[in-house]
Write an enzyme that holds these catalytic residues in place. Structure first.
Site, PDB file in Angstrom:
ATOM      1  CB  SER A 150      30.770  -2.767   8.956  1.00 42.21           C
ATOM      2  OG  SER A 150      30.711  -4.072   8.402  1.00 42.21           O
ATOM      3  CB  SER A 154      15.837 -16.199   9.691  1.00 44.00           C
ATOM      4  OG  SER A 154      15.802 -17.483   9.115  1.00 44.00           O
ATOM      5  CE1 TYR A 177      23.817 -17.596   5.514  1.00 47.56           C
ATOM      6  CE2 TYR A 177      22.175 -18.128   3.854  1.00 47.56           C
ATOM      7  CZ  TYR A 177      22.689 -17.256   4.795  1.00 47.56           C
ATOM      8  OH  TYR A 177      22.067 -16.050   5.019  1.00 47.56           O
ATOM      9  CE  LYS A 224      21.235 -16.662   8.181  1.00 46.94           C
ATOM     10  NZ  LYS A 224      21.411 -15.638   9.242  1.00 46.94           N
TER      11      LYS A 224
END
Length: 275
Positions: free
Chosen positions: A18, A136, A150, A154
């Site tokens: 989006s 990634s 976070y 990854k």
């Protein structure tokens, strides 16, 4: 039934399309000749994009993933490229993060990637071809103080992708990594901060905010990452890892070549860490 046109044209499926990197990737893949399906939690609220079909998807729900993949195959006849881009951010000291908050980040960034990959692999194996491109981050390669939760998602995506790539190559399928640096999107601005801030981290947390703000002022445009995604989707002999942007390229090289102690010292300097 797919039309003959759809049967001939390669199809790319991009999650989280989006805005930001996902939207830029959808546009770039269309320009490169793909039929493109982009996804959003609510496709009715997405601004139209020429050549891109938007469909609803929640990568945290098994039934949503299964329904979306089945619909794409029914409507377009195939899925040649999956771009796992949907993700959420989180910042703050690791100790300040609740388990429920950390689980929510993993649910989208890691388990969402796994759900989508598992859903498309049977089709790709049957076709004897396909590419899964997992988005990634440069923080999947290095320590990321005050972004530990976070960054750990990854790092997980890195290990998962490299492992699965070895498993599926014999079936003509590749699992590849695109590793952006800071990118000029609303992603970082919308990242959640830890649920329970602690006084012990207050000063350094403010420094971390400043570091992120300054990095974002010099961030790459999403089109930089989109161009790399197209390369990963179309290269005749793809590489496992595709750093996207100058920062990611430098970090990728330095991580491999610089001795640990020197790299550790540089991480602390860049992040303005005390002690």
């Amino acid at each position: 039934m797919a039309t003959s046109k759809h049967a001939r044209q390669s199809v790319a499926l991009v999650t989280g399309a989006s805005s930001g990197i996902g939207r830029a990737a959808a546009r770039a893949l269309f320009d490169a000749g793909f039929s493109v399906v982009g996804t959003s939690r609510d496709a009715t609220r997405v601004a139209p994009l020429d050549g891109v079909t938007f469909l609803d998807l929640d990568v945290t729900r098994d039934e949503s993933v299964s329904a979306l993949v089945a619909e794409v195959i029914e409507r377009f006849g195939r899925i040649d490229v999956l771009v796992n881009n949907a993700g959420v951010g989180m910042a703050g000291a690791a100790e300040e993060s609740s388990i429920s908050q950390a689980k929510a980040v993993f649910e989208t960034n890691v388990f969402g990637t796994i759900r989508m990959t598992n859903a498309v692999l049977p089709h790709m194996r049957a076709e004897g071809a396909g590419r899964v491109i997992n988005i990634s981050s440069v923080v999947g390669l290095i320590p990321a103080p005050y972004m530990a939760v976070y960054a750990s998602t990854k790092h997980a995506v890195e290990g998962y992708s490299e492992s699965v790539d070895h498993e599926v190559r014999e079936h003509g399928v590749r699992v590849l990594l695109v590793e952006p640096g800071y990118t000029s999107t609303a992603f970082e601005a919308n990242a959640a901060w830890s649920a329970s801030p602690l006084p012990a981290y207050a000063g350094q947390r403010d420094v971390a905010r400043d570091v992120i703000t300054e990095a974002m002022a010099k961030a790459d445009d999403p089109t930089v990452v989109a161009k790399v995604i197209v390369a990963a989707a179309t290269d005749a002999n793809p590489r496992l890892r595709y750093p996207a942007g100058p920062l990611a390229g430098r970090v990728s090289v330095l991580r491999r070549l610089v001795p640990w102690r020197a790299f550790d010292k540089q991480i602390r300097k860049i992040n303005r860490l005390a002690g």
